[in-house]
Design an enzyme around this catalytic site. Sequence first.
Site, PDB file in Angstrom:
ATOM      1  N   CYS A 179     -10.802 -28.010   5.112  1.00 30.12           N
ATOM      2  CA  CYS A 179      -8.832 -26.992   5.708  1.00 30.12           C
ATOM      3  C   CYS A 179      -8.140 -27.725   6.183  1.00 30.12           C
ATOM      4  O   CYS A 179      -8.759 -29.540   7.390  1.00 30.12           O
ATOM      5  CB  CYS A 179      -9.143 -26.320   5.959  1.00 30.12           C
ATOM      6  SG  CYS A 179      -9.294 -25.628   8.711  1.00 30.12           S
ATOM      7  N   ASP A 206       0.968  -1.043  -0.513  1.00 31.30           N
ATOM      8  CA  ASP A 206      -0.011   0.021   0.243  1.00 31.30           C
ATOM      9  C   ASP A 206       1.095   1.124   0.351  1.00 31.30           C
ATOM     10  O   ASP A 206       2.670   0.819  -0.144  1.00 31.30           O
ATOM     11  CB  ASP A 206      -0.983   0.045   1.655  1.00 31.30           C
ATOM     12  CG  ASP A 206      -0.280   0.152   2.838  1.00 31.30           C
ATOM     13  OD1 ASP A 206       0.762   0.399   1.982  1.00 31.30           O
ATOM     14  OD2 ASP A 206      -0.399   0.116   3.264  1.00 31.30           O
ATOM     15  N   GLY A 258       0.991   3.893   2.232  1.00 30.86           N
ATOM     16  CA  GLY A 258       1.016   4.617   3.374  1.00 30.86           C
ATOM     17  C   GLY A 258       0.275   5.380   4.136  1.00 30.86           C
ATOM     18  O   GLY A 258      -0.276   6.221   5.477  1.00 30.86           O
ATOM     19  N   GLY A 259      -0.765   6.136   3.043  1.00 26.37           N
ATOM     20  CA  GLY A 259      -1.703   7.051   2.923  1.00 26.37           C
ATOM     21  C   GLY A 259      -2.883   6.314   4.127  1.00 26.37           C
ATOM     22  O   GLY A 259      -3.401   7.150   5.021  1.00 26.37           O
ATOM     23  N   CYS A 299     -15.579 -27.718   5.880  1.00 24.82           N
ATOM     24  CA  CYS A 299     -14.533 -27.004   5.634  1.00 24.82           C
ATOM     25  C   CYS A 299     -13.842 -27.838   5.269  1.00 24.82           C
ATOM     26  O   CYS A 299     -13.757 -28.842   6.179  1.00 24.82           O
ATOM     27  CB  CYS A 299     -14.289 -25.728   6.745  1.00 24.82           C
ATOM     28  SG  CYS A 299     -12.443 -25.539   6.024  1.00 24.82           S
ATOM     29  N   CYS A 358     -10.205 -28.174  10.259  1.00 23.06           N
ATOM     30  CA  CYS A 358     -10.362 -29.345  10.431  1.00 23.06           C
ATOM     31  C   CYS A 358     -10.653 -30.020  10.309  1.00 23.06           C
ATOM     32  O   CYS A 358     -11.374 -30.841  10.819  1.00 23.06           O
ATOM     33  CB  CYS A 358     -11.926 -28.237   9.118  1.00 23.06           C
ATOM     34  SG  CYS A 358     -11.840 -26.842  10.215  1.00 23.06           S
ATOM     35  N   HIS A 384      -7.919 -22.079   8.914  1.00 19.69           N
ATOM     36  CA  HIS A 384      -9.359 -22.036   9.118  1.00 19.69           C
ATOM     37  C   HIS A 384      -9.875 -20.685   8.860  1.00 19.69           C
ATOM     38  O   HIS A 384     -10.511 -21.045   7.202  1.00 19.69           O
ATOM     39  CB  HIS A 384     -10.020 -22.713  10.218  1.00 19.69           C
ATOM     40  CG  HIS A 384     -11.778 -22.499  10.158  1.00 19.69           C
ATOM     41  ND1 HIS A 384     -11.521 -23.499   9.079  1.00 19.69           N
ATOM     42  CD2 HIS A 384     -12.666 -21.783  10.176  1.00 19.69           C
ATOM     43  CE1 HIS A 384     -13.382 -22.767   8.853  1.00 19.69           C
ATOM     44  NE2 HIS A 384     -13.199 -21.940   9.797  1.00 19.69           N
ATOM     45  N   GLN A 396     -10.411   8.413  -4.474  1.00 23.89           N
ATOM     46  CA  GLN A 396     -10.761   9.184  -2.884  1.00 23.89           C
ATOM     47  C   GLN A 396     -11.965   9.992  -3.582  1.00 23.89           C
ATOM     48  O   GLN A 396     -12.745   9.660  -4.618  1.00 23.89           O
ATOM     49  CB  GLN A 396      -9.656   9.931  -2.584  1.00 23.89           C
ATOM     50  CG  GLN A 396      -8.556   8.695  -1.657  1.00 23.89           C
ATOM     51  CD  GLN A 396      -8.996   8.135  -0.619  1.00 23.89           C
ATOM     52  OE1 GLN A 396     -10.089   8.045   0.338  1.00 23.89           O
ATOM     53  NE2 GLN A 396      -7.983   7.173   0.327  1.00 23.89           N
ATOM     54  N   ASP A 408      -8.344  -6.255   0.359  1.00 24.07           N
ATOM     55  CA  ASP A 408      -7.736  -6.900   0.912  1.00 24.07           C
ATOM     56  C   ASP A 408      -8.314  -5.803   2.103  1.00 24.07           C
ATOM     57  O   ASP A 408      -9.117  -5.186   2.900  1.00 24.07           O
ATOM     58  CB  ASP A 408      -6.757  -5.823   1.467  1.00 24.07           C
ATOM     59  CG  ASP A 408      -6.697  -4.812   1.508  1.00 24.07           C
ATOM     60  OD1 ASP A 408      -6.213  -3.799   2.506  1.00 24.07           O
ATOM     61  OD2 ASP A 408      -7.085  -3.480   0.330  1.00 24.07           O
ATOM     62  N   GLY A 410     -11.318   4.438   1.055  1.00 23.63           N
ATOM     63  CA  GLY A 410     -11.993   4.005   1.693  1.00 23.63           C
ATOM     64  C   GLY A 410     -11.358   6.326   2.311  1.00 23.63           C
ATOM     65  O   GLY A 410     -10.692   6.705   2.169  1.00 23.63           O
TER      66      GLY A 410
HETATM   67 ZN   LIG Z   1     -11.686 -25.109   8.542  1.00 17.66          ZN
END
Ligand SMILES: [Zn+2]
Length: 378
Positions: A328, A92, A94-95, A326, A331, A357, A212, A288, A239
Amino acid sequence: MIRFTILKESARSRARAGILETPHGIVETPALVPVATQGAIKALTIDRVYDAKTEILIANTYHLHLRPGEKTIGKAGGLHHFMNWQKPLMTDSGGFQVFSLGFGEDHGVGKVLAKKRKKIISTGDQPKKLTITEDGVAFRSSLDGREVFLGPKESIDIQESLGADIMFSFDECTSPLADRAYVKKSLERTHRWIKASLRARRSRAALYGIVQGSHFKDLRQKSAAFANSLDFDGFGIGGDLGTGKDVTKSILSWTVPILDKRKPRHLLGIGKLDDLALIIKGGADTFDCIVPTRYARHGIAFTSKGKLNMAQRKFLSDTAPLDPKCRCTVCATHKRNYISHLYRAGEISALSLLTFHNLFYYHTVIESIRQKIKNGKL
Ligand SMILES: [Zn+2]
């Protein structure tokens, strides 16, 4: 440089599925960009970040400039090498940290207001801890008190030393408490800054122009038109994003149609689970968000049945995985009872398990949204 290919555009919304190609590989969009503030996903080692299906990360210029410094990272071969992250990477400008350290901290607000509040920032006002001038922002390091100056040239120089694939132009992220006069003046400055950011670029890294204008329709449109008139590789929609998801939706609807649709669009700092479909339908290709990782460190697991708070005693006798649906590895191998115990006992592994997770879960939800776009269902 980057190349963006649109695979499918929705007929029902502004959503699209695409491929973002960078020198460090490709990202299928729409995609969540997890936040590696200090060059790390908190609580995870880098191999786990890959395993959680992460395709791209964003690191924070402000934090890495203060510590360990871009020179140290440059000497280590750049941020990719330093972190051992071989996939696409953003930094990013830095703003946002400048806002967060300034008016954000003064008034205790983030980029989205929980409820409507009176506008208390107007033209000529300065935050307590930093000084905003036409050239940039001066402040003292929160680590050692030394004076730091960040402007468009400084931000781009730092980002080039870090060596990410995608950089963002320097801007002022205005507070949701700023009135129209302040935002209008700030926007003129931000426009000069994003143009100066483009001039300061010396590398072949991609640079996104930031839009902006707070929650004022005409200012947002003006800002989108200005960013679109310059030779950016993509766009960052910054934002503040108003008082909640309706405003975020409006901001996307005002700005996205103005931006060159062949270029990728990144929504900065937004991505609550409930808002994902909305922001993707609004036209965000990447976004993000700290929610999946920060919530994990507060004991929250995101699941197909909603958020679960592992601090609650009832989970100590719950033998189900965090989310039975899930796939993963957490899990597959751990149950709620154990994770709840670890969390309540202050064991740091609880934070790793929950972070892993949550990231995996988010990426899976977005994968299904991507599939829906490709199938013409979103
Ligand atoms: Zn999971």
